[in-house]
Enzyme design. Sequence first.
Site, PDB file in Angstrom:
ATOM      1  N   HIS A 254       0.288   8.382  -9.629  1.00  0.00           N
ATOM      2  CA  HIS A 254       0.951   7.104  -9.315  1.00  0.00           C
ATOM      3  C   HIS A 254       2.398   7.379  -8.938  1.00  0.00           C
ATOM      4  CE1 HIS A 254       1.384   2.623 -10.140  1.00  0.00           C
ATOM      5  NE2 HIS A 254       2.644   2.997 -10.106  1.00  0.00           N
TER       6      HIS A 254
ATOM      7  N   GLY B  93      11.083   0.044  -5.328  1.00  0.00           N
ATOM      8  CA  GLY B  93      12.264  -0.730  -5.714  1.00  0.00           C
ATOM      9  C   GLY B  93      12.453  -1.964  -4.861  1.00  0.00           C
ATOM     10  N   GLY B  94      13.711  -2.329  -4.683  1.00  0.00           N
ATOM     11  CA  GLY B  94      14.049  -3.516  -3.917  1.00  0.00           C
ATOM     12  C   GLY B  94      14.132  -4.781  -4.753  1.00  0.00           C
ATOM     13  N   GLU B  95      13.873  -4.647  -6.054  1.00  0.00           N
ATOM     14  CA  GLU B  95      13.799  -5.855  -6.881  1.00  0.00           C
ATOM     15  C   GLU B  95      15.170  -6.457  -7.188  1.00  0.00           C
ATOM     16  OE1 GLU B  95      11.381  -3.360  -9.044  1.00  0.00           O
ATOM     17  OE2 GLU B  95       9.787  -4.823  -9.349  1.00  0.00           O
TER      18      GLU B  95
ATOM     19  N   TYR C 288       0.628  -4.508  -4.552  1.00  0.00           N
ATOM     20  CA  TYR C 288       0.930  -5.217  -5.804  1.00  0.00           C
ATOM     21  C   TYR C 288       0.314  -6.620  -5.767  1.00  0.00           C
ATOM     22  CZ  TYR C 288       4.628  -4.868  -9.477  1.00  0.00           C
ATOM     23  OH  TYR C 288       5.358  -4.727 -10.623  1.00  0.00           O
TER      24      TYR C 288
ATOM     25  N   ARG D 129       5.923 -10.656 -11.737  1.00  0.00           N
ATOM     26  CA  ARG D 129       6.026 -10.311 -10.318  1.00  0.00           C
ATOM     27  C   ARG D 129       4.663 -10.248  -9.628  1.00  0.00           C
ATOM     28  NH1 ARG D 129       8.993  -4.879 -11.828  1.00  0.00           N
ATOM     29  NH2 ARG D 129       7.476  -5.196 -13.485  1.00  0.00           N
TER      30      ARG D 129
ATOM     31  N   HIS E 120      -1.326  -2.121 -12.241  1.00  0.00           N
ATOM     32  CA  HIS E 120      -0.010  -2.188 -12.893  1.00  0.00           C
ATOM     33  C   HIS E 120      -0.085  -3.257 -13.976  1.00  0.00           C
ATOM     34  CE1 HIS E 120       4.419  -3.211 -13.074  1.00  0.00           C
ATOM     35  NE2 HIS E 120       3.896  -4.391 -13.343  1.00  0.00           N
TER      36      HIS E 120
ATOM     37  N   ARG F 157       4.158   0.628 -22.129  1.00  0.00           N
ATOM     38  CA  ARG F 157       5.419  -0.078 -21.861  1.00  0.00           C
ATOM     39  C   ARG F 157       5.887  -0.928 -23.028  1.00  0.00           C
ATOM     40  NH1 ARG F 157       5.172  -2.847 -16.630  1.00  0.00           N
ATOM     41  NH2 ARG F 157       7.288  -3.420 -17.180  1.00  0.00           N
TER      42      ARG F 157
ATOM     43  N   ASP G  64       5.322   7.336 -11.922  1.00  0.00           N
ATOM     44  CA  ASP G  64       5.922   6.150 -11.297  1.00  0.00           C
ATOM     45  C   ASP G  64       7.122   6.602 -10.452  1.00  0.00           C
ATOM     46  OD1 ASP G  64       5.916   3.465 -10.710  1.00  0.00           O
ATOM     47  OD2 ASP G  64       6.835   2.817 -12.588  1.00  0.00           O
TER      48      ASP G  64
HETATM   49 ZN    ZN Z   1       3.959  -0.396 -11.622  1.00  0.00          ZN
END
Ligand code: ZN
Length: 393
Positions: free
Chosen positions: A61, A68-70, A130, A163, A195, A227, A287
């Site tokens: 993964h 990114g970009g968040e 996503y 998200r 995810h 997580r 990641d």
């Molecule tokens: Zn993820």
Amino acid sequence: MLKLIKGATVYAPEKLGVKDVLIAADKICAVEDHIELNGNVEVEVIDGTGKVLTPGFIDSHEHITGGGGEGGFKTRTPEATLSGLTRYGITTVVGCIGTDGIGRDMCALVAKAHALEEEGVSTYIYSGSYQVPVHTLTDSLMKDIMMIDKVIGVGEIAMSDHRSSQPTFEEMARIVSDIRVGGMLSGKAGIINIHLGDSERCMDLIERIVDETEIPITQFLPTHVNRNEMLFQKSIEYAKRGGYVDFTGNEDIDYWETICDEVRVCNGIKRMLDAGVDSGLMTISSDGQGSLPIFSKEGEYLGIGVGKASCLLKEVKECVERTNIPLEIAVKTITSNPADALKLANKGRIAVGKDADFVLLSEDLVIDTVIAKGQTMVVGGEPIVWGTFEEKK
Ligand code: ZN
């Protein structure tokens, strides 16, 4: 064309003891106690005395086109580089898009996977995004996996996350069936890389599909299971049912444990083993190239970092040194286990006929030499082969 690694302690990943390993072009052609070559065959000998030899690492993964970009466009992260993989022992990588499935697309992902492959490592990709409905390259997921060599599954699809596009049971069941059947028809895994976010729904949707349809649990590879504590506890039960679970490794392991209730990978793997989870079901991925918001201990936002592939070996080393998990079990999480989950038949093991992907480590598990498809990429811990536009440093 011939390379002979002499006298290393081989973890195939099971411990084979001290062996000689012969490579012809990009394949392993012998693993024996002693190999002597006579006559006028030219062979490059690599001294493995006092060193540990493992299969090349598989990162299941990684955001190879950047992610990114968040935090807005300026937080888009850079693409993966060849030496950013090989110097950390990664010889096989599976690329995926991330939260931004618009600014990053499938065409770019296929192109980047080809670029890294031409530069020397083995690459695969997940189709889709996503968000749901997933973005594909052709007009369907089934066609993507059947007609595009690099595609081995779908992902990362987000669930239980603010998200995500809040996929419904019916939407997910359809995606899972399409990729699974497309995988069957093309001899590929058809894996679904999920995810998992922070919400309390955890892996409920996956479990519902397993309970209410004919889809086997091994079709899924849920990631980020460590997580938070709540998700992790559910993941133990999930893995006990026979499902694969993917831990996300960390470059700065201590940092993440101090700012949230993320489960340290070595502790998580130990807890799963103690709970009776099959050691073949756990994988670790990086990641890599994803964005990592950095906070102070007081919770103040400090800036943004980029995930690195270096975490795979760091986490395995911690498993061995901190939680006393035998190396032959710990190293499975980044070699034979992802190879099995992703049905990469020639990857993840040191055996005759497999691809010549290796990591040669010192006894205290520091990278010395990395070989990918028979080509020496790293010597003395430093890359000797660089990506096309990399600055050598
Ligand atoms: Zn993820």
